[in-house]
Design an enzyme around this catalytic site. Structure first.
Site, PDB file in Angstrom:
ATOM      1  N   LYS A   9       0.830  -1.205   0.000  1.00 17.44           N
ATOM      2  CA  LYS A   9       0.000   0.000   0.000  1.00 17.44           C
ATOM      3  C   LYS A   9       0.872   1.266   0.000  1.00 17.44           C
ATOM      4  O   LYS A   9       2.092   1.185   0.212  1.00 17.44           O
ATOM      5  CB  LYS A   9      -0.924  -0.040   1.226  1.00 17.44           C
ATOM      6  CG  LYS A   9      -1.937  -1.213   1.192  1.00 17.44           C
ATOM      7  CD  LYS A   9      -2.870  -1.178   2.398  1.00 17.44           C
ATOM      8  CE  LYS A   9      -3.904  -2.289   2.336  1.00 17.44           C
ATOM      9  NZ  LYS A   9      -4.899  -2.190   3.443  1.00 17.44           N
ATOM     10  N   TYR A  49     -11.952  -1.847  -3.988  1.00 18.12           N
ATOM     11  CA  TYR A  49     -12.492  -2.126  -2.646  1.00 18.12           C
ATOM     12  C   TYR A  49     -14.027  -2.094  -2.630  1.00 18.12           C
ATOM     13  O   TYR A  49     -14.627  -1.830  -1.582  1.00 18.12           O
ATOM     14  CB  TYR A  49     -11.919  -1.142  -1.627  1.00 18.12           C
ATOM     15  CG  TYR A  49     -10.579  -1.570  -1.042  1.00 18.12           C
ATOM     16  CD1 TYR A  49     -10.458  -2.774  -0.327  1.00 18.12           C
ATOM     17  CD2 TYR A  49      -9.442  -0.775  -1.163  1.00 18.12           C
ATOM     18  CE1 TYR A  49      -9.247  -3.171   0.227  1.00 18.12           C
ATOM     19  CE2 TYR A  49      -8.221  -1.161  -0.605  1.00 18.12           C
ATOM     20  CZ  TYR A  49      -8.134  -2.361   0.093  1.00 18.12           C
ATOM     21  OH  TYR A  49      -6.938  -2.750   0.652  1.00 18.12           O
ATOM     22  N   ASN A 112      -1.943  -0.122   6.853  1.00 21.98           N
ATOM     23  CA  ASN A 112      -1.390  -1.363   7.399  1.00 21.98           C
ATOM     24  C   ASN A 112      -0.508  -2.106   6.396  1.00 21.98           C
ATOM     25  O   ASN A 112      -0.442  -3.324   6.377  1.00 21.98           O
ATOM     26  CB  ASN A 112      -2.521  -2.242   7.946  1.00 21.98           C
ATOM     27  CG  ASN A 112      -3.571  -2.550   6.901  1.00 21.98           C
ATOM     28  OD1 ASN A 112      -3.415  -2.217   5.728  1.00 21.98           O
ATOM     29  ND2 ASN A 112      -4.630  -3.220   7.306  1.00 21.98           N
ATOM     30  N   HIS A 115      -1.962  -5.504   1.387  1.00 22.42           N
ATOM     31  CA  HIS A 115      -3.251  -6.147   1.102  1.00 22.42           C
ATOM     32  C   HIS A 115      -2.961  -7.567   0.630  1.00 22.42           C
ATOM     33  O   HIS A 115      -1.970  -7.804  -0.058  1.00 22.42           O
ATOM     34  CB  HIS A 115      -3.999  -5.403  -0.009  1.00 22.42           C
ATOM     35  CG  HIS A 115      -5.155  -6.207  -0.546  1.00 22.42           C
ATOM     36  ND1 HIS A 115      -6.396  -6.197   0.039  1.00 22.42           N
ATOM     37  CD2 HIS A 115      -5.227  -7.099  -1.577  1.00 22.42           C
ATOM     38  CE1 HIS A 115      -7.196  -7.028  -0.613  1.00 22.42           C
ATOM     39  NE2 HIS A 115      -6.514  -7.582  -1.604  1.00 22.42           N
ATOM     40  N   GLU A 126      -9.462 -10.132  -8.007  1.00 25.82           N
ATOM     41  CA  GLU A 126      -8.490  -9.072  -7.736  1.00 25.82           C
ATOM     42  C   GLU A 126      -7.295  -9.131  -8.695  1.00 25.82           C
ATOM     43  O   GLU A 126      -6.798  -8.096  -9.132  1.00 25.82           O
ATOM     44  CB  GLU A 126      -8.016  -9.172  -6.277  1.00 25.82           C
ATOM     45  CG  GLU A 126      -9.132  -8.816  -5.296  1.00 25.82           C
ATOM     46  CD  GLU A 126      -8.720  -8.950  -3.833  1.00 25.82           C
ATOM     47  OE1 GLU A 126      -9.564  -8.677  -2.970  1.00 25.82           O
ATOM     48  OE2 GLU A 126      -7.546  -9.312  -3.558  1.00 25.82           O
TER      49      GLU A 126
END
Ligand code: IDP
Ligand code: MG
Length: 137
Positions: A9, A49, A112, A115, A126
Site C-alpha cells: 500500500k 475495494y 497497514n 493487502h 483481484e
C-alpha cells in the site's frame, strides 16, 4: 498451484518497505509471477475495494489507497492465499501476531502496509483487476 494478489500500500512504498515485504515472500518460497507499480485514481481504488462500499471507513480507505504509488503483485505457491495472510497478520496491527508484516510495521488500522486476497474467488477477481493473462509469468 495457487495464486493470490498482494499489494504494498502507499504507506509501505513511501516508508521504503517494498524490499522488506518481498524478502519475506521469497524467504518462504512464495514466487512473484507478476509485478508493477501503479498510482490508483480514487475511482480505481473504489472499484478495487467495492466489497467495502457503505462501510464507515470506505471513503478514508479509498483516499488513502489513491494517495500515492502502490506495488501490485501476483504471488504463486502452494496454499499461498493462506500463507500470505499469515505473513501479513491481522487487519488490526494491534491484534497481529508478532513477527508478521503488520505487527512489525503498521501503526494504524487503515495504513497497514499490505493487502492480500482472502479466498480463491476474491484472488481471481483481484488479480484480473490489475493484470491480463499475458502479464502473468
Ligand atoms: P484485510 O486487508 O485484512 O483483508 P479488510 O477487512 O478486508 O481487511 O479491510 C480492508 C482494508 O480496510 C484494511 O486492510 C484496512 O486498510 C481498512 N480497514 C479495515 N477495517 C478498518 C477500520 O475499522 N478502520 C479503518 N480502516 C479499516
Ligand atoms: Mg480484505
Amino acid at each position: 498451484m495457487e495464486h493470490t494478489l498482494s499489494i504494498i500500500k502507499p504507506d509501505g512504498v513511501s516508508r521504503g518497505l517494498v524490499g522488506e515485504v518481498i524478502k519475506r515472500f521469497e524467504g518462504i518460497g512464495i514466487r512473484i509471477v507478476a509485478m508493477k507499480m501503479l498510482h490508483l485514481s480514487k475511482e480505481e481504488a473504489e472499484g478495487f475495494y467495492g466489497v467495502h462500499r457503505g462501510k464507515p471507513f470506505f471513503d478514508s480507505l479509498t483516499n488513502f489507497m489513491s494517495s500515492g504509488p502502490i506495488v501490485v503483485m501476483v504471488l504463486e505457491g502452494e496454499d499461498v492465499i493462506r500463507r500470505n495472510r499469515e505473513l501479513m497478520g491481522a487487519t488490526n496491527y494491534k491484534e497481529a501476531e508478532p513477527g508478521t508484516i503488520r505487527a512489525d510495521f503498521a501503526r494504524d488500522i487503515e495504513k497497514n502496509i499490505v493487502h492480500g486476497s482472502d479466498a480463491p474467488e476474491t484472488a481471481a477477481t483481484e488479480i484480473a483487476y490489475f493484470f491480463s493473462k499475458l502479464e502473468i509469468m
